[in-house]
Design an enzyme around this catalytic site. Structure first.
Site, PDB file in Angstrom:
ATOM      1  N   ASN A 142      49.228  20.920   0.041  1.00  4.02           N
ATOM      2  CA  ASN A 142      48.196  21.022   1.080  1.00  4.02           C
ATOM      3  C   ASN A 142      46.821  20.577   0.570  1.00  4.02           C
ATOM      4  OD1 ASN A 142      47.508  23.102  -0.606  1.00  4.02           O
ATOM      5  ND2 ASN A 142      47.895  24.754   0.851  1.00  4.02           N
ATOM      6  N   HIS A 144      45.403  21.649  -2.290  1.00  8.72           N
ATOM      7  CA  HIS A 144      44.652  22.621  -3.097  1.00  8.72           C
ATOM      8  C   HIS A 144      44.503  22.134  -4.532  1.00  8.72           C
ATOM      9  CE1 HIS A 144      48.543  25.095  -3.985  1.00  8.72           C
ATOM     10  NE2 HIS A 144      48.204  24.516  -5.112  1.00  8.72           N
TER      11      HIS A 144
END
Ligand code: GLP
Length: 251
Positions: A142, A144
């Site tokens: 995602n 991160h």
């Protein structure tokens, strides 16, 4: 080497070559400054690079005795003896096999009673040491970096994070069951990471191709935390061909 949106990009033919290239860049930093403050990362991606560092150490060509290591993150809560803690991971995959001085290792304490206090202590220690010279990063599916999950605003300092469902699911492969994955983590903040003098992000595999494209070309947004790296003055991505597949036509 290519440059896209301020990001230097090296594309390797395989995971193994990505690991070799990344280890070479890491070791160049240490040969320029043997007491460098190195920010280290966990996850599946850096394992090959750490193996390469160990290999070079065994060949007698490198010395880690002056280097200081700060790890990006740690699950919370977690015992250091848990073989899925990042404390255990770093010892098992790197520190036990090289001549680093164990007094020169800092990892957020997943056993701390008060996680907020631990975040402040950790941030303070990085500042006292003069900041990170070279930060190694992986990237989550995602976007991160560390454990800074997509959110409304970029985090600044080392902070306590609630892991997102997709991260818990992605990391469940390392645990016996998904329930065993801790729901929180302590992570250097985006500002802590951005203050590093140099950054190297490594990434491998077709499942990360889309997030790599968004990171490099997408708008700079806390919804894709790694996109902030477009604003860093010295950042290099070392990608294998599969992870680079969506950006190749722009090179
Ligand atoms: C973990 C770590 C990150 C890492 C990411 C990707 O959640 N906190 O630092 O970069 O996941 O991991 P992997 O390399 O296994 O894909």
């Amino acid at each position: 080497m290519y440059t896209l949106n301020n990001i230097k990009i090296i594309i390797a033919d395989s995971y193994e070559q990505m690991s070799i290239d990344a280890a070479e860049i890491f070791l160049r930093q240490l040969s320029d400054k043997n007491d460098s403050i190195m920010g280290l990362a966990t996850g599946g991606t850096p394992v090959g690079m750490y193996k390469e560092l160990i290999k070079k150490y065994n060949e007698g060509t490198v010395c880690f005795s002056k280097m200081h290591a700060f790890n990006l993150d740690e699950y919370y809560p977690i015992k250091k003896t848990n073989d899925q803690s990042y404390d255990y991971f770093m010892k098992d995959n790197l520190f036990n096999h090289i001549n680093i001085n164990f007094d020169n290792i800092d990892i957020p304490n997943g056993e701390a009673d008060d996680p907020e206090k631990e975040c402040d202590r950790y941030e303070q220690k990085i500042i006292e040491k003069g900041g990170i010279d070279f930060q190694l990063l992986g990237i989550g599916l995602n976007g991160h970096i560390g454990f800074n999950e997509p959110t409304e605003a970029f985090s600044s300092k080392t902070n306590c994070v609630n892991l997102q469902e997709s991260t818990i699911k992605a990391n469940a492969r390392f645990f016996e069951t998904e329930e065993q994955v801790p729901r929180k983590a302590i992570s250097m903040g985006i500002k802590t990471i951005m203050m590093a003098k140099k950054i190297m992000l490594i990434c491998s595999g077709a499942n990360k191709a889309d997030i790599i494209k968004k990171t490099i070309f997408g708008p700079i947004t806390p919804m894709v935390p790694a996109s902030v790296l477009q604003m860093h003055r010295d950042v290099t991505f070392v990608l294998d061909r599969e992870a680079a597949v969506d950006i190749e036509s722009f090179l």
